[in-house]
Design an enzyme around this catalytic site. Structure first.
Site, PDB file in Angstrom:
ATOM      1  N   ASP A   1      13.524 -28.375 -12.667  1.00 57.19           N
ATOM      2  CA  ASP A   1      12.947 -27.447 -11.684  1.00 57.19           C
ATOM      3  C   ASP A   1      14.031 -26.580 -11.053  1.00 57.19           C
ATOM      4  OD1 ASP A   1      10.907 -26.265 -10.258  1.00 57.19           O
ATOM      5  OD2 ASP A   1      10.866 -27.813  -8.701  1.00 57.19           O
TER       6      ASP A   1
ATOM      7  N   HIS B   1      14.458 -18.922 -16.545  1.00 60.19           N
ATOM      8  CA  HIS B   1      13.937 -19.817 -17.594  1.00 60.19           C
ATOM      9  C   HIS B   1      14.849 -19.792 -18.824  1.00 60.19           C
ATOM     10  CE1 HIS B   1      10.490 -20.580 -15.190  1.00 60.19           C
ATOM     11  NE2 HIS B   1       9.940 -19.395 -15.325  1.00 60.19           N
TER      12      HIS B   1
ATOM     13  N   LEU C   1      18.474 -39.378 -31.481  1.00 61.64           N
ATOM     14  CA  LEU C   1      17.883 -39.143 -30.152  1.00 61.64           C
ATOM     15  C   LEU C   1      16.414 -38.802 -30.334  1.00 61.64           C
ATOM     16  CD1 LEU C   1      18.053 -38.559 -27.049  1.00 61.64           C
ATOM     17  CD2 LEU C   1      18.574 -36.196 -27.654  1.00 61.64           C
TER      18      LEU C   1
HETATM   19  C1  IPE Z   1       7.261 -29.149 -12.288  1.00 60.61           C
HETATM   20  O1  IPE Z   1       7.789 -28.041 -11.614  1.00 60.61           O
HETATM   21  C2  IPE Z   1       6.917 -28.799 -13.690  1.00 60.61           C
HETATM   22  C3  IPE Z   1       8.040 -28.472 -14.564  1.00 60.61           C
HETATM   23  C4  IPE Z   1       9.297 -28.526 -14.246  1.00 60.61           C
HETATM   24  C5  IPE Z   1       7.686 -28.080 -15.900  1.00 60.61           C
HETATM   25  P1  IPE Z   1       6.874 -27.124 -10.690  1.00 60.61           P
HETATM   26  O2  IPE Z   1       7.757 -26.092 -10.112  1.00 60.61           O
HETATM   27  O3  IPE Z   1       5.688 -26.664 -11.445  1.00 60.61           O
HETATM   28  O4  IPE Z   1       6.403 -28.169  -9.581  1.00 60.61           O
HETATM   29  P2  IPE Z   1       5.743 -27.944  -8.163  1.00 60.61           P
HETATM   30  O5  IPE Z   1       4.662 -26.922  -8.353  1.00 60.61           O
HETATM   31  O6  IPE Z   1       6.816 -27.412  -7.260  1.00 60.61           O
HETATM   32  O7  IPE Z   1       5.268 -29.296  -7.753  1.00 60.61           O
HETATM   33  C1  IPE Z   2      10.871 -24.929 -13.525  1.00 56.21           C
HETATM   34  O1  IPE Z   2      11.345 -23.909 -12.720  1.00 56.21           O
HETATM   35  C2  IPE Z   2      10.347 -24.418 -14.850  1.00 56.21           C
HETATM   36  C3  IPE Z   2       8.883 -24.443 -14.973  1.00 56.21           C
HETATM   37  C4  IPE Z   2       8.064 -25.002 -14.138  1.00 56.21           C
HETATM   38  C5  IPE Z   2       8.329 -23.816 -16.162  1.00 56.21           C
HETATM   39  P1  IPE Z   2      10.403 -23.111 -11.744  1.00 56.21           P
HETATM   40  O2  IPE Z   2       9.861 -21.922 -12.469  1.00 56.21           O
HETATM   41  O3  IPE Z   2       9.379 -23.995 -11.139  1.00 56.21           O
HETATM   42  O4  IPE Z   2      11.448 -22.630 -10.646  1.00 56.21           O
HETATM   43  P2  IPE Z   2      11.248 -22.579  -9.077  1.00 56.21           P
HETATM   44  O5  IPE Z   2      10.768 -23.927  -8.645  1.00 56.21           O
HETATM   45  O6  IPE Z   2      10.232 -21.501  -8.835  1.00 56.21           O
HETATM   46  O7  IPE Z   2      12.599 -22.240  -8.557  1.00 56.21           O
HETATM   47 MG    MG Z   3       9.346 -25.138  -9.461  1.00 55.48          MG
END
Ligand code: IPE
Ligand code: IPE
Ligand code: MG
Length: 254
Positions: free
Chosen positions: A24, A41, A135
């Site tokens: 995240d 990303h 792995l």
């Molecule tokens: C969790 O991250 C999902 C992934 C990393 C793929 P999110 O950014 O979607 O989670 P929330 O919405 O903050 O809980």
């Molecule tokens: C995690 O990063 C990746 C996915 C959920 C696909 P985020 O896109 O949730 O990044 P933040 O949380 O907005 O910084």
């Molecule tokens: Mg996020």
């Protein structure tokens, strides 16, 4: 938390067999640089490559990474389609490298929502890498823990309806076997980057006794040094599984 400046040797203390990661913070990483979210990303995908190599080089046999949740479909169409394109690119370009490195790839999640092109690439990638054992890399895509458990319940209900099993035969073991992760050990360690301290519908059944490690580091900034630091912290934990200290060893499966 600062990145560790020196990496001490983690080889002599038990390492986790299975690490799960909620990757995240990509969006915030990009925003801090005035870049579009997709740039975060892209950097996140590079960080994932480093984490995969790290696990392979440290002989950690199972790694499960959360790439796209069932709730992430709620994001704006442009972000979802950019993420799917990125994913499709990695499934095409990176799989040969993974194969060369002895990685067995498996995708867990609801494939029906990913579209025919990606579904086809997933099948090819899984077929190519099936025999690899260095792995086991599981990528959670369009994955939700509640959906997974719901699917397992439906599957078991159908087996009861077909007379294959009696309701009394439904146990923790039959539920385990009906999940995507049937032949994968439960995660020993969960790492979540990006500062949030929640599970976000990841591996709900499987994480009953997983050690949780949260860090403010944003996923694109997460390096092998950060991973080492998380492992060192894991190695300080005492896993009791509801027992008391003297009796805890080896009772994970009890
Ligand atoms: C969790 O991250 C999902 C992934 C990393 C793929 P999110 O950014 O979607 O989670 P929330 O919405 O903050 O809980
Ligand atoms: C995690 O990063 C990746 C996915 C959920 C696909 P985020 O896109 O949730 O990044 P933040 O949380 O907005 O910084
Ligand atoms: Mg996020």
């Amino acid at each position: 938390m600062p990145a560790p400046t020196s990496i001490t040797d983690v080889e002599n203390v038990p390492l986790p067999r299975h690490v799960a990661i909620i990757m995240d913070g990509n969006g915030r990483w990009a925003r801090a640089r005035g870049l579009p979210r997709i740039a975060g990303h892209r950097r996140g995908a590079e960080a994932a490559k480093e984490a995969i190599r790290f696990c392979a080089s440290r002989n950690i046999p199972y790694l499960t990474i959360y790439a796209f949740s069932s709730e992430n479909w709620k994001r704006p169409d442009t972000e979802v389609s950019e993420l799917m394109q990125l994913l499709s690119f990695y499934l095409g370009e990176q799989v040969k490298d993974l194969h060369r490195e002895g990685v067995c790839l498996r995708i867990i999640g609801d494939r029906s929502r990913l579209g025919a092109t990606i579904a086809q690439k997933i099948e090819e990638a899984e077929a190519l890498t099936r025999g690899n054992t260095r792995l086991h890399l599981n990528v959670a895509l369009s994955y939700g823990g509640r959906q997974e458990i719901g699917g397992a319940v439906r599957q078991l209900a159908e087996r009861v309806r077909n007379g294959e099993i009696a309701p009394e035969q439904i146990t923790e073991a039959t539920i385990h076997d009906a999940l995507y992760t049937a032949d994968i050990p439960d995660p020993d360690l969960l790492i979540r980057t990006g500062g949030e301290q929640r599970i976000s519908n990841f591996l709900l059944w499987q994480m009953a006794y997983t050690e949780l490690y949260f860090t403010d580091t944003l996923w694109p900034d997460f390096t092998s040094a950060h991973f080492t630091y998380a492992l060192q912290e894991y190695q300080q934990r005492e896993r009791r599984y509801g027992s008391i200290r003297e009796h805890a060893a080896g009772e994970a499966a009890a």
